[in-house]
Scaffold this motif. Structure first.
Motif, PDB file in Angstrom:
ATOM      1  N   TRP A  26       0.840  -1.195   0.000  1.00 57.14           N
ATOM      2  CA  TRP A  26       0.000   0.000   0.000  1.00 57.14           C
ATOM      3  C   TRP A  26       0.874   1.243   0.000  1.00 57.14           C
ATOM      4  CZ3 TRP A  26      -5.351  -0.984   0.358  1.00 57.14           C
ATOM      5  CH2 TRP A  26      -5.686  -2.304   0.675  1.00 57.14           C
ATOM      6  N   ILE A  27       0.329   2.354  -0.546  1.00 61.03           N
ATOM      7  CA  ILE A  27       0.977   3.647  -0.372  1.00 61.03           C
ATOM      8  C   ILE A  27       0.067   4.514   0.492  1.00 61.03           C
ATOM      9  CG2 ILE A  27       2.445   3.641  -2.418  1.00 61.03           C
ATOM     10  CD1 ILE A  27       0.275   5.223  -3.892  1.00 61.03           C
ATOM     11  N   THR A  28       0.681   5.229   1.407  1.00 60.95           N
ATOM     12  CA  THR A  28      -0.059   6.090   2.317  1.00 60.95           C
ATOM     13  C   THR A  28       0.669   7.414   2.457  1.00 60.95           C
ATOM     14  OG1 THR A  28       1.142   5.259   4.265  1.00 60.95           O
ATOM     15  CG2 THR A  28      -0.881   4.105   3.652  1.00 60.95           C
ATOM     16  N   GLY A  35      -5.573   9.360   1.048  1.00 63.66           N
ATOM     17  CA  GLY A  35      -4.719   8.946   2.156  1.00 63.66           C
ATOM     18  C   GLY A  35      -4.076   7.590   1.989  1.00 63.66           C
ATOM     19  N   THR A  36      -4.750   6.667   1.271  1.00 63.68           N
ATOM     20  CA  THR A  36      -4.237   5.304   1.106  1.00 63.68           C
ATOM     21  C   THR A  36      -4.672   4.741  -0.240  1.00 63.68           C
ATOM     22  OG1 THR A  36      -4.441   4.926   3.499  1.00 63.68           O
ATOM     23  CG2 THR A  36      -4.156   2.991   2.114  1.00 63.68           C
ATOM     24  N   GLN A  37      -3.757   4.061  -0.926  1.00 67.91           N
ATOM     25  CA  GLN A  37      -4.088   3.375  -2.176  1.00 67.91           C
ATOM     26  C   GLN A  37      -3.343   2.042  -2.192  1.00 67.91           C
ATOM     27  OE1 GLN A  37      -6.050   4.394  -4.747  1.00 67.91           O
ATOM     28  NE2 GLN A  37      -6.429   6.530  -4.184  1.00 67.91           N
ATOM     29  N   LYS A  38      -4.008   1.012  -2.709  1.00 71.65           N
ATOM     30  CA  LYS A  38      -3.376  -0.292  -2.844  1.00 71.65           C
ATOM     31  C   LYS A  38      -2.580  -0.359  -4.140  1.00 71.65           C
ATOM     32  CE  LYS A  38      -4.468  -5.248  -2.641  1.00 71.65           C
ATOM     33  NZ  LYS A  38      -5.568  -6.241  -2.549  1.00 71.65           N
ATOM     34  N   LEU A  39      -1.361  -0.905  -4.086  1.00 73.11           N
ATOM     35  CA  LEU A  39      -0.577  -1.110  -5.289  1.00 73.11           C
ATOM     36  C   LEU A  39      -1.095  -2.336  -6.042  1.00 73.11           C
ATOM     37  CD1 LEU A  39       3.113  -0.427  -4.184  1.00 73.11           C
ATOM     38  CD2 LEU A  39       1.413   1.158  -5.066  1.00 73.11           C
ATOM     39  N   GLU A  40      -1.014  -2.276  -7.355  1.00 73.10           N
ATOM     40  CA  GLU A  40      -1.415  -3.406  -8.188  1.00 73.10           C
ATOM     41  C   GLU A  40      -0.245  -4.371  -8.313  1.00 73.10           C
ATOM     42  OE1 GLU A  40      -2.725  -4.401 -12.808  1.00 73.10           O
ATOM     43  OE2 GLU A  40      -2.310  -2.328 -12.190  1.00 73.10           O
ATOM     44  N   ALA A  55       1.532  16.870  -3.975  1.00 72.34           N
ATOM     45  CA  ALA A  55       2.793  17.226  -3.331  1.00 72.34           C
ATOM     46  C   ALA A  55       2.706  16.846  -1.850  1.00 72.34           C
ATOM     47  CB  ALA A  55       3.072  18.713  -3.487  1.00 72.34           C
ATOM     48  N   GLY A  56       3.724  16.160  -1.355  1.00 68.14           N
ATOM     49  CA  GLY A  56       3.721  15.729   0.035  1.00 68.14           C
ATOM     50  C   GLY A  56       4.600  14.518   0.242  1.00 68.14           C
ATOM     51  N   GLU A  57       4.321  13.755   1.300  1.00 65.38           N
ATOM     52  CA  GLU A  57       5.114  12.568   1.631  1.00 65.38           C
ATOM     53  C   GLU A  57       4.354  11.298   1.308  1.00 65.38           C
ATOM     54  OE1 GLU A  57       8.158  13.942   5.152  1.00 65.38           O
ATOM     55  OE2 GLU A  57       6.344  12.855   5.726  1.00 65.38           O
ATOM     56  N   LEU A  58       5.106  10.252   0.985  1.00 65.57           N
ATOM     57  CA  LEU A  58       4.507   8.962   0.645  1.00 65.57           C
ATOM     58  C   LEU A  58       5.310   7.846   1.296  1.00 65.57           C
ATOM     59  CD1 LEU A  58       3.288   7.771  -2.831  1.00 65.57           C
ATOM     60  CD2 LEU A  58       5.016   6.426  -1.628  1.00 65.57           C
ATOM     61  N   ARG A  59       4.598   6.902   1.887  1.00 63.60           N
ATOM     62  CA  ARG A  59       5.231   5.707   2.446  1.00 63.60           C
ATOM     63  C   ARG A  59       4.643   4.463   1.796  1.00 63.60           C
ATOM     64  NH1 ARG A  59       5.643   9.309   6.765  1.00 63.60           N
ATOM     65  NH2 ARG A  59       7.701   9.246   7.780  1.00 63.60           N
ATOM     66  N   VAL A  60       5.476   3.441   1.635  1.00 64.66           N
ATOM     67  CA  VAL A  60       5.032   2.150   1.109  1.00 64.66           C
ATOM     68  C   VAL A  60       5.028   1.168   2.272  1.00 64.66           C
ATOM     69  CG1 VAL A  60       5.429   0.336  -0.584  1.00 64.66           C
ATOM     70  CG2 VAL A  60       6.133   2.688  -1.096  1.00 64.66           C
ATOM     71  N   SER A  61       3.905   0.489   2.497  1.00 62.88           N
ATOM     72  CA  SER A  61       3.794  -0.396   3.656  1.00 62.88           C
ATOM     73  C   SER A  61       3.117  -1.701   3.275  1.00 62.88           C
ATOM     74  CB  SER A  61       3.004   0.287   4.782  1.00 62.88           C
ATOM     75  OG  SER A  61       1.666   0.511   4.389  1.00 62.88           O
ATOM     76  N   THR A  70       3.587  -4.471  10.748  1.00 60.87           N
ATOM     77  CA  THR A  70       3.595  -3.733   9.486  1.00 60.87           C
ATOM     78  C   THR A  70       5.017  -3.298   9.151  1.00 60.87           C
ATOM     79  OG1 THR A  70       1.352  -2.897   9.779  1.00 60.87           O
ATOM     80  CG2 THR A  70       2.777  -1.669   8.292  1.00 60.87           C
ATOM     81  N   LEU A  71       5.403  -3.521   7.894  1.00 63.27           N
ATOM     82  CA  LEU A  71       6.729  -3.107   7.432  1.00 63.27           C
ATOM     83  C   LEU A  71       6.598  -1.923   6.497  1.00 63.27           C
ATOM     84  CD1 LEU A  71       8.344  -6.590   6.669  1.00 63.27           C
ATOM     85  CD2 LEU A  71       8.645  -5.170   8.715  1.00 63.27           C
ATOM     86  N   TYR A  72       7.579  -1.021   6.569  1.00 66.65           N
ATOM     87  CA  TYR A  72       7.626   0.165   5.719  1.00 66.65           C
ATOM     88  C   TYR A  72       8.871   0.086   4.845  1.00 66.65           C
ATOM     89  CZ  TYR A  72       4.080   1.725   8.975  1.00 66.65           C
ATOM     90  OH  TYR A  72       2.929   1.804   9.730  1.00 66.65           O
ATOM     91  N   LEU A  73       8.684   0.272   3.531  1.00 64.73           N
ATOM     92  CA  LEU A  73       9.791   0.193   2.585  1.00 64.73           C
ATOM     93  C   LEU A  73      10.406   1.586   2.487  1.00 64.73           C
ATOM     94  CD1 LEU A  73       8.219  -2.109  -0.144  1.00 64.73           C
ATOM     95  CD2 LEU A  73       9.063  -2.652   2.153  1.00 64.73           C
ATOM     96  N   THR A  74      11.527   1.752   3.146  1.00 67.22           N
ATOM     97  CA  THR A  74      12.117   3.060   3.411  1.00 67.22           C
ATOM     98  C   THR A  74      13.334   3.299   2.534  1.00 67.22           C
ATOM     99  OG1 THR A  74      11.354   2.897   5.698  1.00 67.22           O
ATOM    100  CG2 THR A  74      13.096   4.501   5.222  1.00 67.22           C
ATOM    101  N   PRO A  75      13.429   4.457   1.866  1.00 66.88           N
ATOM    102  CA  PRO A  75      14.598   4.726   1.022  1.00 66.88           C
ATOM    103  C   PRO A  75      15.882   4.763   1.845  1.00 66.88           C
ATOM    104  CG  PRO A  75      13.291   6.724   1.331  1.00 66.88           C
ATOM    105  CD  PRO A  75      12.481   5.592   1.893  1.00 66.88           C
TER     106      PRO A  75
END
Length: 244
Positions: A26-28, A35-40, A55-61, A70-75
């Protein structure tokens, strides 16, 4: 946290994510509409999003909402731009770890997460000016630079292209039942490919931009109608008239 504990935590997160490579992503964040979208999920290791971002911040979880595990894919670099040619990430349970930065609001963001390579690639997609089909199953074959078959761009959507014509096996050429698509009347630099070599164009709607030189195959000779959506990376083919 001491250095040993940090690396132990990193290894545990890495193994946890690797063992759950087939799960949803997911991206949040403030950059994500709603606020939240599921990745395909488009292959075992490729997840994508195509659409608007603010414009803003995005996290992949790994979950829609924060939860235990929950894991976050962090640069790996701070303040990493979402628009990039491929930045490595690591998995962490820290919900406040560094986020991906979206600098401008636009409608045509495209994001791919490769869970094998542990890389995120993002772009602001621009419609292509041309799209061609060529290959062993076409009348022009593989020695076709300068004479590839031009597809027709939709007047309503510059990302949608169509082609209609004959595809048939040509036994006298290499890869006689195969073909692919090019963004110019030559083999480089822009190209489209299936995720697996020899994918039957009638049965697989996925495509990817660039990467390994895989090609589509035809299972039946005949008159085809093919439509491609470049932005969403999809292909639809119909066999209009089968040759007997």
């Amino acid at each position: 946290m001491n250095l040993r504990s940090y690396y132990l935590s990193f290894i545990i997160c890495h193994l946890s994510f690797s063992s759950a490579a087939a799960q949803d992503l997911w991206i949040t964040g403030t950059a994500v509409p709603g606020g939240t979208q599921k990745l395909e999920k488009v292959s075992d290791n490729d997840y994508k999003y195509a659409g608007r971002l603010n414009a803003g911040e995005l996290r992949v979880s790994t979950s829609k909402k924060p939860a235990k595990g929950t894991l976050y894919l962090t640069p790996v670099v701070a303040d990493a731009s979402l628009v990039n040619n491929g930045i490595t990430y690591f998995a962490t349970t820290d919900a406040q770890a560094a986020a991906w930065q979206v600098l401008v609001s636009e409608d045509r963001y495209r994001v791919h997460v490769n869970t094998d390579q542990k890389v995120l690639h993002g772009e602001l997609f621009q419609p292509w000016g041309e799209l061609f089909i060529a290959g062993g199953a076409t009348e022009v074959g593989w020695k076709s630079e300068g004479k590839m078959l031009l597809m027709k761009q939709s007047p309503d959507n510059p990302c949608v292209w169509t082609w209609e014509g004959e595809l048939k096996r040509h036994p006298e050429v290499e890869e006689p039942a195969s073909f692919k698509f090019q963004g110019q009347d030559r083999w480089h630099p822009k190209s489209l490919h299936p995720y697996s070599q020899g994918a039957d164009v009638l049965n697989d709607s996925r495509l990817r931009t660039g990467g390994d030189d895989t090609k589509w195959d035809i299972s039946r000779d005949g008159h085809y109608r093919i439509s491609i959506d470049l932005f969403h990376e999809t292909i639809h083919a119909e066999l209009i008239d089968q040759k007997h």
